[in-house]
Motif scaffolding. Structure first.
Motif, PDB file in Angstrom:
ATOM      1  N   PRO A   1       1.764   6.687  -0.118  1.00  0.00           N
ATOM      2  CA  PRO A   1       0.811   5.794  -0.770  1.00  0.00           C
ATOM      3  C   PRO A   1       1.296   5.447  -2.173  1.00  0.00           C
ATOM      4  CG  PRO A   1      -0.301   7.749   0.088  1.00  0.00           C
ATOM      5  CD  PRO A   1       1.177   7.967   0.248  1.00  0.00           C
TER       6      PRO A   1
ATOM      7  N   SER B   1      -4.496  -0.105  -6.432  1.00  0.00           N
ATOM      8  CA  SER B   1      -3.889   0.725  -5.390  1.00  0.00           C
ATOM      9  C   SER B   1      -4.820   1.860  -4.982  1.00  0.00           C
ATOM     10  CB  SER B   1      -2.536   1.280  -5.855  1.00  0.00           C
ATOM     11  OG  SER B   1      -2.698   2.159  -6.947  1.00  0.00           O
TER      12      SER B   1
ATOM     13  N   HIS C   1      -7.280   0.522  -2.449  1.00  0.00           N
ATOM     14  CA  HIS C   1      -6.653   0.436  -1.124  1.00  0.00           C
ATOM     15  C   HIS C   1      -6.576   1.813  -0.478  1.00  0.00           C
ATOM     16  CE1 HIS C   1      -5.574  -3.787  -1.202  1.00  0.00           C
ATOM     17  NE2 HIS C   1      -5.119  -3.628  -2.435  1.00  0.00           N
ATOM     18  N   LEU C   2      -6.223   2.823  -1.242  1.00  0.00           N
ATOM     19  CA  LEU C   2      -6.134   4.175  -0.710  1.00  0.00           C
ATOM     20  C   LEU C   2      -7.519   4.706  -0.342  1.00  0.00           C
ATOM     21  CD1 LEU C   2      -4.357   6.597  -0.028  1.00  0.00           C
ATOM     22  CD2 LEU C   2      -4.583   7.338  -2.421  1.00  0.00           C
ATOM     23  N   GLU C   3      -8.519   4.370  -1.146  1.00  0.00           N
ATOM     24  CA  GLU C   3      -9.888   4.827  -0.889  1.00  0.00           C
ATOM     25  C   GLU C   3     -10.382   4.360   0.482  1.00  0.00           C
ATOM     26  OE1 GLU C   3     -14.197   4.869  -3.211  1.00  0.00           O
ATOM     27  OE2 GLU C   3     -12.699   3.373  -3.757  1.00  0.00           O
ATOM     28  N   GLU C   4      -9.939   3.186   0.911  1.00  0.00           N
ATOM     29  CA  GLU C   4     -10.322   2.657   2.223  1.00  0.00           C
ATOM     30  C   GLU C   4      -9.696   3.456   3.369  1.00  0.00           C
ATOM     31  OE1 GLU C   4      -8.999  -1.387   2.041  1.00  0.00           O
ATOM     32  OE2 GLU C   4     -10.519  -1.949   0.553  1.00  0.00           O
ATOM     33  N   GLN C   5      -8.638   4.205   3.074  1.00  0.00           N
ATOM     34  CA  GLN C   5      -7.903   4.910   4.123  1.00  0.00           C
ATOM     35  C   GLN C   5      -8.208   6.398   4.189  1.00  0.00           C
ATOM     36  OE1 GLN C   5      -3.816   3.983   3.303  1.00  0.00           O
ATOM     37  NE2 GLN C   5      -4.133   1.792   3.536  1.00  0.00           N
ATOM     38  N   VAL C   6      -8.948   6.926   3.216  1.00  0.00           N
ATOM     39  CA  VAL C   6      -9.261   8.357   3.216  1.00  0.00           C
ATOM     40  C   VAL C   6     -10.743   8.549   3.532  1.00  0.00           C
ATOM     41  CG1 VAL C   6      -7.429   8.916   1.569  1.00  0.00           C
ATOM     42  CG2 VAL C   6      -9.721   8.435   0.720  1.00  0.00           C
TER      43      VAL C   6
ATOM     44  N   ASP D   1       0.817  -1.213   0.000  1.00  0.00           N
ATOM     45  CA  ASP D   1       0.000   0.000   0.000  1.00  0.00           C
ATOM     46  C   ASP D   1       0.850   1.262   0.000  1.00  0.00           C
ATOM     47  OD1 ASP D   1      -2.298  -1.506   0.000  1.00  0.00           O
ATOM     48  OD2 ASP D   1      -2.626  -1.342   2.163  1.00  0.00           O
ATOM     49  N   THR D   2       2.084   1.133   0.505  1.00  0.00           N
ATOM     50  CA  THR D   2       2.970   2.295   0.571  1.00  0.00           C
ATOM     51  C   THR D   2       4.368   1.921   0.093  1.00  0.00           C
ATOM     52  OG1 THR D   2       3.644   1.857   2.853  1.00  0.00           O
ATOM     53  CG2 THR D   2       1.736   3.307   2.550  1.00  0.00           C
TER      54      THR D   2
END
Length: 162
Positions: free
Chosen positions: A9, A63, A66-71, A3-4
């Motif tokens: 990211p 990716s 995955h980022l959408e889940e964290q913002v 993810d990073t």
């Protein structure tokens, strides 16, 4: 896929590949589709470039998910994600049209006699599809990039002297 990378990211890093490769593929595809003299030597190279671009798109969307889940959820992020899902079929269509152009070019090259009449018709159809898919892919990658930039930067500067 991580993810990073180095604490950043991975999505913005991979997206820059897509933002570079898809427009480059679009321009190269238009050149070989519309300029017959460039078709024979250039089409296989453009197909290779399109293949690499095609591979990077699912990497970017994965990716991005995955980022959408964290913002935080927002309509701008949703719009960007929905637009991002449209690019793969468009570039895949361009890839297929280029593959047909390359395959016919190899077929015609192998034949020493006059190429069959069907090759001209199929090439014309593939060229029309390639041009259409290239134009739509180019427009769509700009729309996706713009929506992503809005999602990231829309709040920057607000509340500072307003």
């Amino acid at each position: 896929m991580p993810d990073t990378i180095w604490g950043l990211p991975v999505h913005p890093l991979i997206v820059h590949l897509v933002v570079f490769l898809v427009p480059l593929t679009v321009l190269a595809a238009l050149a070989v589709a519309l300029w017959p003299k460039a078709r024979r030597p250039g089409a296989p190279w453009v197909l290779g470039l399109a293949t690499i671009a095609l591979i990077t798109i699912p990497m970017a969307t994965d990716s991005g998910e995955h980022l959408e889940e964290q913002v935080p959820r927002s309509s701008l992020v949703e719009e960007h994600a929905e637009l991002g899902d449209t690019l793969l079929p468009l570039v895949a269509t361009l890839w297929v049209a280029l593959a047909v152009i390359v395959a016919i070019g190899f077929h015609v090259r192998r034949k020493t006699e006059r190429p069959p009449n069907w090759t001209k018709a199929v090439t014309l159809v593939a060229v029309v599809i390639a041009v259409g898919a290239a134009v739509v892919s180019g427009v769509q990658v700009v729309r996706i990039g713009h929506s992503g930039a809005k999602a990231v930067w829309s709040d920057v500067g607000k509340g500072q002297g307003d």
